[in-house]
Design an enzyme around this catalytic site. Structure first.
Site, PDB file in Angstrom:
ATOM      1  CB  VAL A  21      -0.973  -0.030   1.201  1.00 51.08           C
ATOM      2  CG1 VAL A  21      -1.588   1.334   1.450  1.00 51.08           C
ATOM      3  CG2 VAL A  21      -2.054  -1.060   0.943  1.00 51.08           C
ATOM      4  CE  LYS A  45      -9.438  -2.163   3.267  1.00 49.15           C
ATOM      5  NZ  LYS A  45      -9.236  -2.338   1.848  1.00 49.15           N
ATOM      6  CG  PHE A 102     -15.415 -10.343  -5.083  1.00 48.76           C
ATOM      7  CD1 PHE A 102     -14.958  -9.301  -5.883  1.00 48.76           C
ATOM      8  CD2 PHE A 102     -14.569 -10.823  -4.108  1.00 48.76           C
ATOM      9  CE1 PHE A 102     -13.701  -8.760  -5.713  1.00 48.76           C
ATOM     10  CE2 PHE A 102     -13.312 -10.290  -3.924  1.00 48.76           C
ATOM     11  CZ  PHE A 102     -12.878  -9.253  -4.727  1.00 48.76           C
ATOM     12  CG  HIS A 145     -15.189 -15.631 -10.257  1.00 49.46           C
ATOM     13  ND1 HIS A 145     -15.709 -15.909 -11.503  1.00 49.46           N
ATOM     14  CD2 HIS A 145     -14.982 -14.297 -10.220  1.00 49.46           C
ATOM     15  CE1 HIS A 145     -15.793 -14.782 -12.197  1.00 49.46           C
ATOM     16  NE2 HIS A 145     -15.369 -13.790 -11.438  1.00 49.46           N
ATOM     17  CB  CYS A 172      -7.066  -7.509   2.802  1.00 49.98           C
ATOM     18  SG  CYS A 172      -5.714  -6.359   2.483  1.00 49.98           S
ATOM     19  CE  LYS A 204      -4.436  -6.892   7.422  1.00 56.54           C
ATOM     20  NZ  LYS A 204      -5.360  -5.786   7.593  1.00 56.54           N
TER      21      LYS A 204
END
Ligand code: NAD
Length: 440
Positions: free
Chosen positions: A11, A206, A251, A253, A262, A265
């Site tokens: 990042v 987030k 998303f 699949h 990510c 956690k």
């Protein structure tokens, strides 16, 4: 703007390089001297498409510099971004904020009045409040603390950063808002939507985003299991629901479960936040469980394809990184699968286009082949774990010739049953019809 970026990982490095590309002067700081020495010599610490070119171009223009000296970076900065790691704490899954708070205490010694301190790291609700408190304890006043969570995806990080779906800014004062608006101004010209909200809301946004995406993945994986039981095709179900704008095609699949640095956690950390607030999050809790179980079950699929046991068998594994276009191995589905295969007495021959160096640090006693065909050579089964583009157009007849056992376990549904069978392979996908799709 003059920006200090603390933490030069996925990042920090991508954000720093892209901010420099917007025209800002960015100094990236990391306490890992070997990373900084490498970057100063033009060597990238990670494999990310397009990163090297943008880093080199901006370093040559003098807009992007790398140092281990926090003081020099922070003293002259108008904004200090924190992009250090926030891994799951061992034992309870709480986000470990040690690196964040250490960075804050260090930067407090050098920061000047009026500077904005911005968390780009994914941090639990209330972390901004805690940062403000630490700064006060260190005698620092008149700085703004803001939240600007990052949504880039590894493997497409530069494009994501430069063309974001949205920019989320959590700021409690006008100064922080102004600084962040100025930093992102080049993107507003491209009409990137910006959400300005409270700091705590930005922090939670987030986690909510990642948790929702994890839910979507676990949902389609469970539907895939149902497809297998009732002889339906999950690819078509996913398309059939994904064309509904309220659902969307992404998303959906079916595969071996989510991994990466990510989702695992961040879902755990969200549950910790919820527990502390006394609010149960049953959907996310179940998602975590479904995903953990799924990753552990993948070895059973391989075992079943080989008649019930992998002991004494040779298995070719294609793809080790947690997803294509990265060398990141964190929480990769390949890890529990390969460990279980080895534990059950199988020999593993693997291939990944870029993650070998990282994978060698994790696996012992497995072979690393130089390409997909070499990984298949003499194996009883070939398992596709990560859907790298180069695995999408394999010469299946050549694969069948290389294999001893003619079994293809396609955990990413890259191939159709019919094309694999035509090449002489026995095909096992995820959530596919037993007989292949009807002829169109
Ligand atoms: P990373 O582990 O790749 O990099 C973190 C870097 O910070 C390391 O190089 C480390 O040496 C450095 N560091 C730690 N403490 C420091 C200190 N006090 N001073 C200077 N450097 C220090 O981590 P990452 O994947 O870039 O993730 C960073 C944060 O961004 C995390 O909170 C993560 O959840 C979040 N995030 C990651 C992604 C992703 O795809 N990787 C996407 C969005 C958000």
């Amino acid at each position: 703007m003059r920006i200090a970026m603390i933490g030069t990982g996925y990042v920090g490095l991508v954000s720093g390089a892209c901010f420099a590309d917007f025209g800002h002067r960015v100094c990236c700081v990391d306490k890992d001297a070997s990373k900084i020495d490498g970057l100063n010599a033009g060597v990238m610490p990670i494999w990310e498409p397009g990163l090297e070119a943008i880093v080199k171009a901006n370093a040559e223009r003098g807009r992007l510099t790398f140092t281990t000296d926090l003081a020099s970076a922070v003293e002259s900065a108008e904004a200090v971004f924190i992009a250090v790691g926030t891994p799951a704490r061992r034992g309870d899954g709480h986000a470990d904020l040690t690196f964040v708070f250490e960075a804050v205490r260090e930067l407090a010694k050098f920061i000047k009045r009026g500077t904005a301190v911005v968390t780009k790291s994914t941090v639990p609700v209330g972390t901004g409040d805690r940062i403000e408190q630490i700064l006060k304890e260190e005698g620092v006043t008149e700085v703004s603390v803001a939240s600007n969570p990052e949504f880039l995806r590894e493997g497409a990080a530069i494009a994501d950063f430069k063309h974001p779906d949205r920019i989320v800014v959590g700021a409690e004062d006008d100064r922080a808002q102004e600084v962040l608006r100025e930093i992102y101004r080049p993107l507003f010209l491209n009409r990137a939507p910006i959400l300005i909200t409270g700091r705590r809301t930005a922090e939670l946004t987030k986690y909510a985003a990642n948790a929702f995406l994890a839910v979507k993945i676990s949902f389609i994986n469970e539907i895939a299991d149902l497809c297998e039981a009732v002889d339906a095709d999950v690819q078509d179900v996913a398309r059939g629901i994904g064309l509904d704008n309220r659902i969307g095609p992404k998303f959906l699949h079916a595969g071996p479960g989510y991994g990466g640095s990510c989702f695992p956690k961040d879902t755990l950390a969200l549950l910790q936040t919820a527990d502390a607030a006394g609010v149960d999050q049953r959907i996310v809790r179940t998602t975590v469980q479904v995903n953990d179980d799924r990753k552990a079950q993948m070895v059973e699929r391989v075992s079943k394809a080989l008649g019930g046991s992998v002991s004494g068998k040779r298995i070719g594994v294609l793809g080790l990184a947690f997803k294509p276009n990265t060398d990141d191995m964190r929480e990769a589905p390949s890890i529990p699968l390969i460990e279980a295969l080895v534990e059950r007495g199988a020999a593993v021959s693997s291939f990944d286009p870029v993650a070998r160096e990282q994978a060698e640090k994790i696996f012992s006693g497995i072979e690393f082949a130089n390409d997909a065909y070499a990984a298949a050579e003499g194996a009883d089964a070939l398992v596709i774990v990560t859907e790298w583009d180069e695995f999408r157009a394999l010469d299946l007849e050549r694969i069948a010739e290389s294999l001893r056992g003619k079994v293809l376990v396609d955990l990413r549904n890259v191939y159709d049953r019919s094309e694999a069978e035509e090449a002489g392979l026995t095909y096992y996908g995820v959530g596919r019809c037993r007989t292949g799709p009807p002829a169109s």
